[in-house]
Write a protein that holds these residues in place. Structure first.
Motif, short mmCIF file in Angstrom:
data_model
loop_
_atom_site.label_atom_id
_atom_site.label_comp_id
_atom_site.label_asym_id
_atom_site.label_seq_id
_atom_site.Cartn_x
_atom_site.Cartn_y
_atom_site.Cartn_z
N LYS A 119 0.81 -1.23 0.00
CA LYS A 119 0.00 0.00 0.00
C LYS A 119 0.84 1.27 0.00
N GLY A 120 2.14 1.14 0.13
CA GLY A 120 3.01 2.31 0.11
C GLY A 120 2.93 3.15 1.37
N THR A 121 2.52 2.55 2.48
CA THR A 121 2.44 3.27 3.75
C THR A 121 3.72 3.03 4.54
N ASN A 122 3.88 3.78 5.63
CA ASN A 122 5.08 3.59 6.47
C ASN A 122 4.69 3.54 7.94
N LEU A 123 3.66 2.78 8.24
CA LEU A 123 3.21 2.62 9.62
C LEU A 123 4.28 1.86 10.41
N VAL A 124 4.36 2.15 11.71
CA VAL A 124 5.43 1.57 12.53
C VAL A 124 4.86 0.91 13.78
N ALA A 125 5.54 -0.14 14.23
CA ALA A 125 5.15 -0.81 15.47
C ALA A 125 5.68 -0.03 16.66
N VAL A 126 4.82 0.14 17.66
CA VAL A 126 5.19 0.84 18.88
C VAL A 126 5.46 -0.16 20.01
N ALA A 127 4.62 -1.17 20.13
CA ALA A 127 4.78 -2.16 21.19
C ALA A 127 4.07 -3.45 20.80
N GLN A 128 4.62 -4.59 21.22
CA GLN A 128 3.92 -5.85 21.01
C GLN A 128 3.19 -6.21 22.30
N VAL A 129 1.97 -6.71 22.13
CA VAL A 129 1.10 -6.89 23.29
C VAL A 129 0.75 -8.35 23.55
N HIS A 130 0.22 -9.03 22.54
CA HIS A 130 -0.22 -10.41 22.78
C HIS A 130 -0.11 -11.25 21.52
N VAL A 131 -0.19 -12.55 21.72
CA VAL A 131 -0.22 -13.52 20.62
C VAL A 131 -1.56 -14.23 20.67
N GLU A 132 -2.16 -14.41 19.51
CA GLU A 132 -3.38 -15.20 19.40
C GLU A 132 -3.02 -16.48 18.65
N PRO A 133 -2.72 -17.55 19.37
CA PRO A 133 -2.34 -18.80 18.68
C PRO A 133 -3.39 -19.19 17.63
N TYR A 134 -2.92 -19.39 16.43
CA TYR A 134 -3.76 -19.63 15.26
C TYR A 134 -4.27 -21.06 15.26
N GLY A 135 -5.54 -21.28 14.97
CA GLY A 135 -6.08 -22.62 15.07
C GLY A 135 -6.83 -23.09 13.83
N ALA A 136 -7.01 -24.42 13.74
CA ALA A 136 -7.77 -25.06 12.66
C ALA A 136 -9.03 -25.68 13.25
N TYR A 137 -10.17 -25.41 12.62
CA TYR A 137 -11.47 -25.81 13.16
C TYR A 137 -12.26 -26.61 12.13
N SER A 138 -13.12 -27.49 12.64
CA SER A 138 -13.97 -28.28 11.75
C SER A 138 -15.27 -28.63 12.46
N ARG A 139 -16.35 -28.69 11.69
CA ARG A 139 -17.61 -29.18 12.20
C ARG A 139 -17.95 -30.54 11.58
N LYS A 140 -17.00 -31.06 10.78
CA LYS A 140 -17.25 -32.32 10.07
C LYS A 140 -16.38 -33.48 10.58
N VAL A 141 -15.23 -33.15 11.12
CA VAL A 141 -14.36 -34.20 11.67
C VAL A 141 -13.88 -33.78 13.04
N THR A 142 -13.50 -34.76 13.85
CA THR A 142 -13.02 -34.47 15.20
C THR A 142 -11.52 -34.67 15.35
N LYS A 143 -10.90 -35.22 14.33
CA LYS A 143 -9.44 -35.32 14.34
C LYS A 143 -8.91 -35.24 12.91
N VAL A 144 -7.68 -34.76 12.80
CA VAL A 144 -7.08 -34.48 11.50
C VAL A 144 -7.05 -35.73 10.62
N ALA A 145 -6.79 -36.88 11.20
CA ALA A 145 -6.67 -38.12 10.42
C ALA A 145 -7.95 -38.47 9.69
N ASP A 146 -9.08 -37.89 10.13
CA ASP A 146 -10.37 -38.21 9.50
C ASP A 146 -10.69 -37.33 8.29
#
Length: 261
Positions: free
Chosen positions: A91-118
């Motif tokens: 976008k050609g912007t120059n925004l800057v980070a001031v402080a890091q606050v938290h992490v939101e661990p990224y997740g995988a979700y399903s309503r069709k299977v209950t485990k990855v192997a399925d």
């Protein structure tokens, strides 16, 4: 007709006037969960320091940066550094980070299977369509053995960088905010935690797999170069990195959000 004030009344007006003039307004763009919730938590603390925090809630990942860059809003709090770097680049912007606050661990979700192997052959997997988050999703899929990437550490990987896809998964790239709404239409969706929480998903309970707390995707307080050293911005950064906020995050989010300081 002259109106006379007693010295006491005059003093009260003077103090009120001084108090009003001493308040500094600071506008901040944020997504609703958990960012705006955390900001609401620190709002009374900042008020005592003379900062009136004006929280503006957005549902997308573009306008918060656009409006800060255009000086319509002072700062924002919603994004991690890979997204910020990609946004500035494209976008050609120059925004800057001031402080890091938290992490939101990224997740995988399903309503069709209950485990990855399925997950069946040819299963449809939905991931975000913005470059930094799609790369993050692909890396997580690779870490969990669903695909192989040419470079397993490339956080900006695209579907073209998939080296092996033995079960022929169909990767659909969609706007991040829509992913919770398509859970019934796909076999698996990789969802940013803020949108997962808004959809009443509990990442530590509902995700089939999730990043650990060592994720490099810390969410940042972001500003422009011209106001990054402003007193109000520094006070907001300090409040967001306080022990009080660390305790608030731990209690409220139960591991779905973890402090990054």
């Amino acid at each position: 007709m002259k109106i006379r004030f007693s010295p006491l009344v005059a003093a009260v007006f003077a103090v009120a006037s001084l108090s009003a003039s001493a308040q500094t307004r600071l506008s901040v763009a944020a997504t609703a969960v958990p960012h705006a919730e955390i900001l609401e938590h620190v709002k009374p603390v900042l008020a005592k320091e003379g900062i009136t925090l004006d929280i503006k809630v957005f549902t997308d990942y573009v306008q918060p940066n656009v409006q800060v860059a255009e000086k319509k809003i002072d700062v924002n709090y919603f994004q991690h550094k890979p997204y910020l770097d990609e946004f500035n680049k494209t976008k050609g912007t120059n925004l800057v980070a001031v402080a890091q606050v938290h992490v939101e661990p990224y997740g995988a979700y399903s309503r069709k299977v209950t485990k990855v192997a399925d997950l069946p052959k040819g299963a449809t997997i939905a991931i975000p369509n913005d470059p930094s988050n799609s790369g993050r999703a692909l890396v997580l899929l690779a870490q969990n053995g669903l695909i192989k990437l040419k470079d397993p550490n490339n956080i900006l990987a695209t579907v073209k960088d998939i080296a092996e896809n033995p079960k022929g998964f169909k990767i659909r790239e969609l706007e991040a905010a829509t992913l919770p709404r398509v859970l019934d239409q796909v076999d698996l969706a990789l969802i940013n935690t803020n949108y997962a929480i808004e959809a009443k998903l509990v990442p530590t309970r509902d995700a089939l797999f999730i990043e650990n707390s060592k994720s490099p995707y810390a969410n940042l307080l972001v500003s422009r170069p011209d106001n990054k050293d402003a007193d109000a911005v520094k006070k907001l950064a300090a409040a967001l990195q306080s022990q009080d906020v660390k305790a608030f995050i731990a209690t409220k989010y139960q591991g779905a959000v973890v402090p990054a300081f």
